[in-house]
Write an enzyme that holds these catalytic residues in place. Structure first.
Site, PDB file in Angstrom:
ATOM      1  N   ASP A 118       4.456 -19.638 -70.587  1.00 55.34           N
ATOM      2  CA  ASP A 118       5.308 -20.438 -69.707  1.00 55.34           C
ATOM      3  C   ASP A 118       4.447 -21.014 -68.584  1.00 55.34           C
ATOM      4  O   ASP A 118       3.763 -20.273 -67.877  1.00 55.34           O
ATOM      5  CB  ASP A 118       6.401 -19.551 -69.110  1.00 55.34           C
ATOM      6  CG  ASP A 118       7.506 -20.349 -68.433  1.00 55.34           C
ATOM      7  OD1 ASP A 118       7.204 -21.406 -67.837  1.00 55.34           O
ATOM      8  OD2 ASP A 118       8.668 -19.904 -68.483  1.00 55.34           O
ATOM      9  N   LYS A 122       6.285 -25.172 -60.977  1.00 52.55           N
ATOM     10  CA  LYS A 122       6.478 -25.265 -59.528  1.00 52.55           C
ATOM     11  C   LYS A 122       5.485 -24.369 -58.794  1.00 52.55           C
ATOM     12  O   LYS A 122       5.243 -23.233 -59.212  1.00 52.55           O
ATOM     13  CB  LYS A 122       7.917 -24.881 -59.161  1.00 52.55           C
ATOM     14  CG  LYS A 122       8.967 -25.834 -59.724  1.00 52.55           C
ATOM     15  CD  LYS A 122      10.370 -25.431 -59.308  1.00 52.55           C
ATOM     16  CE  LYS A 122      11.401 -26.414 -59.878  1.00 52.55           C
ATOM     17  NZ  LYS A 122      12.785 -26.045 -59.502  1.00 52.55           N
ATOM     18  N   THR A 191       0.335 -20.951 -83.808  1.00 49.99           N
ATOM     19  CA  THR A 191       1.635 -20.378 -83.467  1.00 49.99           C
ATOM     20  C   THR A 191       2.725 -21.373 -83.885  1.00 49.99           C
ATOM     21  O   THR A 191       2.438 -22.521 -84.250  1.00 49.99           O
ATOM     22  CB  THR A 191       1.750 -20.117 -81.966  1.00 49.99           C
ATOM     23  OG1 THR A 191       1.899 -21.367 -81.280  1.00 49.99           O
ATOM     24  CG2 THR A 191       0.521 -19.390 -81.423  1.00 49.99           C
ATOM     25  N   GLU A 192       3.975 -20.943 -83.799  1.00 49.58           N
ATOM     26  CA  GLU A 192       5.082 -21.847 -84.099  1.00 49.58           C
ATOM     27  C   GLU A 192       5.078 -23.050 -83.160  1.00 49.58           C
ATOM     28  O   GLU A 192       5.277 -24.192 -83.590  1.00 49.58           O
ATOM     29  CB  GLU A 192       6.419 -21.106 -83.982  1.00 49.58           C
ATOM     30  CG  GLU A 192       6.626 -20.020 -85.022  1.00 49.58           C
ATOM     31  CD  GLU A 192       6.113 -18.646 -84.584  1.00 49.58           C
ATOM     32  OE1 GLU A 192       6.394 -17.658 -85.271  1.00 49.58           O
ATOM     33  OE2 GLU A 192       5.414 -18.579 -83.543  1.00 49.58           O
TER      34      GLU A 192
END
Length: 214
Positions: A118, A122, A191-192
């Site tokens: 992720d 911010k 990866t996917e």
């Protein structure tokens, strides 16, 4: 993406504690014993549905792999994939590994994979990025001598941030690649997310970093 609730997940986890290991902290310093061999241990943080882990385990039977995934609905999908593949060199943890030093002992891990983490774009969320200083401190302690952090992402901003973070922490780079698929690395396991983004023409960034003196 919101994950679909799986009402059978708790039962599945209870029936497969040989694969999805409960109370991981109890095995700190003893992961090779749990695998039943002395092979090096590699850890993927944020395993997702398990495609990368299964591919790596097949490609490297001489390595033990541990996948950490917080979302229960996702880790059971990964576990099903591992069971179908019948690989014996994979274990999974359904953990919020806020501090990896609670799970792994000093020098216990040979390599850490950060795949499509992720980006937390911010600025006020920077401390949540898995390449933030506080996480690097943890990686440094649990990695063995010559251990690496291998980082892949499609997010250019996160990649640039991570390179700076590694540098400021005193890490050194074995590789910086701004278009991984252009070099057609035969050992790269996708990866996917990687398959999805690369199919759209999005470049994939990869770097390999290590801590001098470790």
């Amino acid at each position: 993406m919101r994950q679909r609730h799986k009402p059978w997940a708790d039962t599945f986890l209870q029936e497969n504690t040989h694969l999805v290991i409960p109370q991981a902290q109890q095995h700190k310093g003893k992961w090779k014993e749990l695998f039943g061999n002395d092979k090096p241990v590699h850890v993927e943080i944020g395993t997702g549905k398990g495609q990368f882990l299964v591919g790596m385990a097949q490609q490297h039977p001489d390595i033990n792999f541990i996948g950490i995934e917080l979302a229960k609905s996702i880790v059971v999908t990964a576990a099903q994939k591992v069971l179908d593949a019948q690989h014996k060199n994979i274990l999974l943890l359904n953990e919020n590994a806020a501090d990896f030093r609670e799970i792994f002992a000093d020098g216990e891990i040979a390599c850490i994979y950060l795949n499509f983490s992720d980006p937390w774009p911010k600025n006020r969320h920077a401390k949540r990025r898995l390449t933030y200083q506080s996480f690097l401190e943890q990686y440094q302690e649990v990695l063995a001598n010559t251990g690496e952090v291998i980082f892949k992402t499609d997010n250019r901003g996160l990649f640039e941030y991570s390179l700076v973070s590694f540098s400021q922490f005193g890490m050194r780079l074995n590789e910086v690649n701004l278009d991984l698929h252009a070099i057609e690395d035969p050992l790269n396991v996708m990866t996917e997310y990687e398959e999805k983004f690369s199919a759209k023409g999005q470049p994939i960034y990869r770097c390999r970093a290590f801590f001098p003196g470790t």
